[in-house]
Write a protein that holds these residues in place. Sequence first.
Motif, PDB file in Angstrom:
ATOM      1  N   ALA A  31       0.837  -1.206   0.000  1.00 62.48           N
ATOM      2  CA  ALA A  31       0.000   0.000   0.000  1.00 62.48           C
ATOM      3  C   ALA A  31       0.870   1.253   0.000  1.00 62.48           C
ATOM      4  O   ALA A  31       0.587   2.216  -0.723  1.00 62.48           O
ATOM      5  CB  ALA A  31      -0.928  -0.012   1.208  1.00 62.48           C
ATOM      6  N   GLY A  32       1.934   1.242   0.788  1.00 63.28           N
ATOM      7  CA  GLY A  32       2.845   2.384   0.800  1.00 63.28           C
ATOM      8  C   GLY A  32       3.541   2.581  -0.538  1.00 63.28           C
ATOM      9  O   GLY A  32       3.732   3.713  -0.988  1.00 63.28           O
ATOM     10  N   ALA A  33       3.892   1.485  -1.184  1.00 63.32           N
ATOM     11  CA  ALA A  33       4.544   1.581  -2.494  1.00 63.32           C
ATOM     12  C   ALA A  33       3.582   2.135  -3.550  1.00 63.32           C
ATOM     13  O   ALA A  33       3.965   2.984  -4.360  1.00 63.32           O
ATOM     14  CB  ALA A  33       5.067   0.208  -2.918  1.00 63.32           C
ATOM     15  N   TRP A  34       2.333   1.658  -3.546  1.00 57.20           N
ATOM     16  CA  TRP A  34       1.343   2.182  -4.491  1.00 57.20           C
ATOM     17  C   TRP A  34       1.092   3.665  -4.232  1.00 57.20           C
ATOM     18  O   TRP A  34       0.959   4.459  -5.163  1.00 57.20           O
ATOM     19  CB  TRP A  34       0.024   1.420  -4.399  1.00 57.20           C
ATOM     20  N   TYR A  35       1.023   4.048  -2.959  1.00 55.75           N
ATOM     21  CA  TYR A  35       0.819   5.459  -2.626  1.00 55.75           C
ATOM     22  C   TYR A  35       1.960   6.310  -3.167  1.00 55.75           C
ATOM     23  O   TYR A  35       1.736   7.336  -3.795  1.00 55.75           O
ATOM     24  CB  TYR A  35       0.694   5.649  -1.115  1.00 55.75           C
ATOM     25  N   ALA A  50      -4.493   3.489  -0.593  1.00 55.18           N
ATOM     26  CA  ALA A  50      -3.602   2.883   0.396  1.00 55.18           C
ATOM     27  C   ALA A  50      -4.363   2.556   1.682  1.00 55.18           C
ATOM     28  O   ALA A  50      -4.160   1.504   2.288  1.00 55.18           O
ATOM     29  CB  ALA A  50      -2.437   3.819   0.699  1.00 55.18           C
ATOM     30  N   TRP A  51      -5.270   3.426   2.090  1.00 58.50           N
ATOM     31  CA  TRP A  51      -6.068   3.195   3.299  1.00 58.50           C
ATOM     32  C   TRP A  51      -7.015   2.025   3.108  1.00 58.50           C
ATOM     33  O   TRP A  51      -7.187   1.193   3.985  1.00 58.50           O
ATOM     34  CB  TRP A  51      -6.840   4.473   3.638  1.00 58.50           C
ATOM     35  N   ILE A  60     -12.337  -2.756  -3.875  1.00 62.22           N
ATOM     36  CA  ILE A  60     -12.312  -1.293  -4.018  1.00 62.22           C
ATOM     37  C   ILE A  60     -10.890  -0.829  -4.290  1.00 62.22           C
ATOM     38  O   ILE A  60     -10.659   0.062  -5.119  1.00 62.22           O
ATOM     39  CB  ILE A  60     -12.882  -0.626  -2.758  1.00 62.22           C
ATOM     40  N   TYR A  61      -9.948  -1.450  -3.630  1.00 60.03           N
ATOM     41  CA  TYR A  61      -8.542  -1.126  -3.838  1.00 60.03           C
ATOM     42  C   TYR A  61      -8.155  -1.328  -5.302  1.00 60.03           C
ATOM     43  O   TYR A  61      -7.505  -0.476  -5.914  1.00 60.03           O
ATOM     44  CB  TYR A  61      -7.690  -1.994  -2.917  1.00 60.03           C
ATOM     45  N   LEU A  62      -8.563  -2.451  -5.883  1.00 54.15           N
ATOM     46  CA  LEU A  62      -8.208  -2.724  -7.279  1.00 54.15           C
ATOM     47  C   LEU A  62      -8.831  -1.710  -8.228  1.00 54.15           C
ATOM     48  O   LEU A  62      -8.197  -1.284  -9.196  1.00 54.15           O
ATOM     49  CB  LEU A  62      -8.644  -4.139  -7.659  1.00 54.15           C
ATOM     50  N   VAL A  63     -10.063  -1.307  -7.965  1.00 59.23           N
ATOM     51  CA  VAL A  63     -10.714  -0.295  -8.806  1.00 59.23           C
ATOM     52  C   VAL A  63      -9.956   1.026  -8.713  1.00 59.23           C
ATOM     53  O   VAL A  63      -9.691   1.675  -9.743  1.00 59.23           O
ATOM     54  CB  VAL A  63     -12.193  -0.125  -8.399  1.00 59.23           C
ATOM     55  N   LEU A  64      -9.593   1.450  -7.516  1.00 59.25           N
ATOM     56  CA  LEU A  64      -8.874   2.713  -7.352  1.00 59.25           C
ATOM     57  C   LEU A  64      -7.495   2.669  -7.999  1.00 59.25           C
ATOM     58  O   LEU A  64      -7.092   3.615  -8.686  1.00 59.25           O
ATOM     59  CB  LEU A  64      -8.746   3.059  -5.868  1.00 59.25           C
ATOM     60  N   ILE A  65      -6.767   1.580  -7.808  1.00 59.91           N
ATOM     61  CA  ILE A  65      -5.446   1.456  -8.428  1.00 59.91           C
ATOM     62  C   ILE A  65      -5.579   1.401  -9.949  1.00 59.91           C
ATOM     63  O   ILE A  65      -4.781   1.998 -10.669  1.00 59.91           O
ATOM     64  CB  ILE A  65      -4.702   0.209  -7.883  1.00 59.91           C
TER      65      ILE A  65
END
Length: 80
Positions: A31-35, A50-51, A60-65
């Motif tokens: 998450a920190g790396a993606w941020y 990341a949150w 939801i994470y995959l949609v945002l990324i």
Amino acid sequence: MLRHELDEVGVFVNGQVSCIFVVALLDIVVAGAWYALFKPVNRRLSATAAWVISLGLFGIYLVLIGYLAFRSGFMAKTVR
């Protein structure tokens, strides 16, 4: 005999719990790396992604990324 079997189950369960903690720690690192990667694209949305991954809301994470990757100029765009 039963005590030996219970000891084996305890070791197995302890191993599973340890693996869950390792996965959680790795999720935080990712998450920190993606941020850090997507912060120049949209700082607020990157922090949200990341949150969300740290909460375990993987869909939801995959949609945002995916959205951030699509909007960035430095990720390959295979679908247009």
